[in-house]
Design an enzyme around this catalytic site. Structure first.
Site, mmCIF file in Angstrom:
data_model
loop_
_atom_site.group_PDB
_atom_site.id
_atom_site.type_symbol
_atom_site.label_atom_id
_atom_site.label_comp_id
_atom_site.label_asym_id
_atom_site.label_seq_id
_atom_site.Cartn_x
_atom_site.Cartn_y
_atom_site.Cartn_z
ATOM 1 N N SER A 243 0.808 -1.201 0.000
ATOM 2 C CA SER A 243 0.000 0.000 0.000
ATOM 3 C C SER A 243 0.855 1.270 0.000
ATOM 4 O O SER A 243 1.736 1.393 -0.827
ATOM 5 C CB SER A 243 -0.934 -0.087 1.210
ATOM 6 O OG SER A 243 -2.101 0.600 0.940
ATOM 7 N N HIS A 385 -8.170 -5.372 -0.052
ATOM 8 C CA HIS A 385 -6.896 -4.709 0.195
ATOM 9 C C HIS A 385 -6.181 -5.357 1.387
ATOM 10 O O HIS A 385 -6.780 -5.605 2.419
ATOM 11 C CB HIS A 385 -7.186 -3.234 0.513
ATOM 12 C CG HIS A 385 -5.978 -2.377 0.573
ATOM 13 N ND1 HIS A 385 -5.170 -2.144 -0.515
ATOM 14 C CD2 HIS A 385 -5.429 -1.685 1.590
ATOM 15 C CE1 HIS A 385 -4.176 -1.340 -0.158
ATOM 16 N NE2 HIS A 385 -4.310 -1.043 1.113
HETATM 17 C C1 GTR Z 1 -5.564 4.357 1.316
HETATM 18 C C2 GTR Z 1 -5.036 5.163 0.176
HETATM 19 C C3 GTR Z 1 -4.207 4.328 -0.733
HETATM 20 C C4 GTR Z 1 -3.315 3.341 -0.003
HETATM 21 C C5 GTR Z 1 -3.843 2.926 1.353
HETATM 22 C C6 GTR Z 1 -2.873 2.418 2.400
HETATM 23 O O1 GTR Z 1 -6.421 5.062 2.122
HETATM 24 O O2 GTR Z 1 -6.132 5.662 -0.485
HETATM 25 O O3 GTR Z 1 -3.501 5.157 -1.614
HETATM 26 O O4 GTR Z 1 -2.030 3.757 0.059
HETATM 27 O O5 GTR Z 1 -4.469 3.934 2.021
HETATM 28 O O6 GTR Z 1 -1.723 2.802 2.468
HETATM 29 O O7 GTR Z 1 -3.328 1.635 3.219
#
Ligand code: GTR
Length: 403
Positions: A243, A385
């Site tokens: 991320s 995610h």
């Molecule tokens: C989210 C963001 C992403 C990603 C993520 C993370 O909120 O929108 O770009 O990087 O965080 O780092 O968990």
């Protein structure tokens, strides 16, 4: 209160027509036809574009940096590993600004060992349930498990064992190293604190290095240490990140050719995904919700993506010819899995310049059908995610035959 953010597109039919900035045309209009010209000319052009417009410029390796090994224990992980904790003081005249590297080295290997490196989200103590790991005293997000008033506590020990599976790395014959990103620069808006405070001349510049830039810079400082650690094979260091930390890993790997391989998991916008598709997280959102991540010059693209003279396929191409793996997940629409694939697909041009293969497909592959070529890897797994055992399984397969 946050200013209103442009709605984000999650419909493929709303993706605008776009043209990606050319990877292999020099600023003077000439074609890059060889890897040599890429390395000697085009690479630098792309790096300065990305520094000026997005991640910020970066200070050189500090002259007064010191490394202090403050812990060494060969009985870690039931005797399988030696744990080291190393404090990197970037400038010995400002010793309150430092990062701590947590390292585990497999005891069964007697020669210098390849290493897997990744930043972590909330302190080294998260990485493994080992009571000897120093709990970070740096600011941590209130959202981190076990945090009280932005400070990490005992309750956070081992929270992130699945994110960065240290014991598995040791069993597979790799050293593992992790650093808390917030030691280098805390993840909130202040472009002059932490490591940036060491460089007052850069402050207030629109191209001052940002938080993602600072994290990437910190990763290179870790490499400076590995070059001095005789137990580590510094020619075989794999950089990983999930991320936002994947964004930093890619940028560090793009700039610093000492890293042998880069593996990015769901790094999305500002990482591996194409901005110009305008699908998922928008530039408007990323610059408003995370104004610290990129330099101030980047803000001008918030609602002006079509004018961007760069895109993230350039970052991926800078990793060439070193192995590069992108992992993503079908439900992670915020990061735009298709845009992550197409970015890698565009970057393959530079791998081909070096004589390596491109991806054997032109479209996003089916879920759970990983692709691995001589230098490139990609998969889209089922689910949300995050990072799973499935991701790591594929990464280990990739690492084993290419490191
Ligand atoms: C989210 C963001 C992403 C990603 C993520 C993370 O909120 O929108 O770009 O990087 O965080 O780092 O968990």
């Amino acid at each position: 209160m946050l200013a209103s953010v442009k709605a984000q597109t999650l419909e493929e039919s709303e993706v605008p027509k776009y043209t990606l900035p050319a990877l292999t045309i020099l600023n003077n209009g000439k074609d890059v036809k060889t890897a040599k010209v890429w390395e000697s000319k085009r690479r630098d052009e792309i790096i300065s574009l990305l520094k000026n417009e997005m991640y910020g410029i970066m200070p050189k390796k500090p002259k007064r940096m010191v490394f202090k090994v403050f812990d060494m224990d060969s009985t870690a992980i039931n005797g399988k590993a030696t744990r080291k904790q190393v404090r990197v003081i970037f400038d010995k005249k400002a010793d309150s600004i430092f990062m701590d590297i947590l390292i585990y080295i497999p005891n069964k290997i007697k020669q210098p060992v390849p290493l897997i490196l990744g930043l972590n989200f909330a302190g080294n103590q998260e990485a493994l349930n080992d009571p000897k790991i120093k709990i970070t005293e740096s600011w941590v997000s209130k959202k981190s498990k076990g945090a009280i008033k932005n400070k990490a506590t005992e309750a956070s020990r081992g929270n992130a064992e699945d994110v960065f599976p240290i014991e598995r790395m040791i069993d597979e014959g790799y050293a593992a190293a992790t650093i808390y990103a917030g030691d280098i620069d805390p993840d909130y808006l202040d472009l002059n604190n932490a490591v940036q405070s060491l460089y007052p001349k850069l402050q207030n510049r629109k191209d001052n290095f940002s938080t993602i830039g600072a994290w990437a810079w910190g990763l290179s400082r870790a490499m400076d240490y590995f070059e001095k650690d005789k137990q580590v094979d510094e020619k075989r260091v794999v950089l990983t990140g999930l991320s936002r930390l994947g964004k930093a890993a890619l940028w560090a790997g793009a700039l610093d050719q000492r890293f042998a391989m880069v593996i990015s998991t769901e790094s999305g916008k500002g990482g591996d995904a194409l901005f110009k598709r305008e699908f998922g997280e928008s530039v408007d959102r990323i610059t408003k919700v995370f104004p610290q991540w990129f330099c101030l010059n980047f803000d001008k693209y918030a609602n002006n993506v079509s004018q961007m003279p760069f895109d993230q396929h350039m970052v991926l191409a800078l990793v060439a010819p070193r192995p590069l793996y992108i992992g993503t997940a079908i439900e992670d629409l915020n990061e735009d899995p298709k845009g992550e694939f197409l970015s890698l697909k565009a970057a393959e041009l530079v791998y081909k310049l070096f004589g390596f293969n491109g991806l054997p497909i032109n479209q996003l592959p089916k879920v759970n059908q990983p692709i691995q070529t001589d230098k490139l890897g990609f998969h889209i797994r089922e689910g949300k995610h995050g990072i799973t055992a499935y991701d790591w399984h594929n990464y280990f397969v990739f690492i084993k035959s290419r490191l």
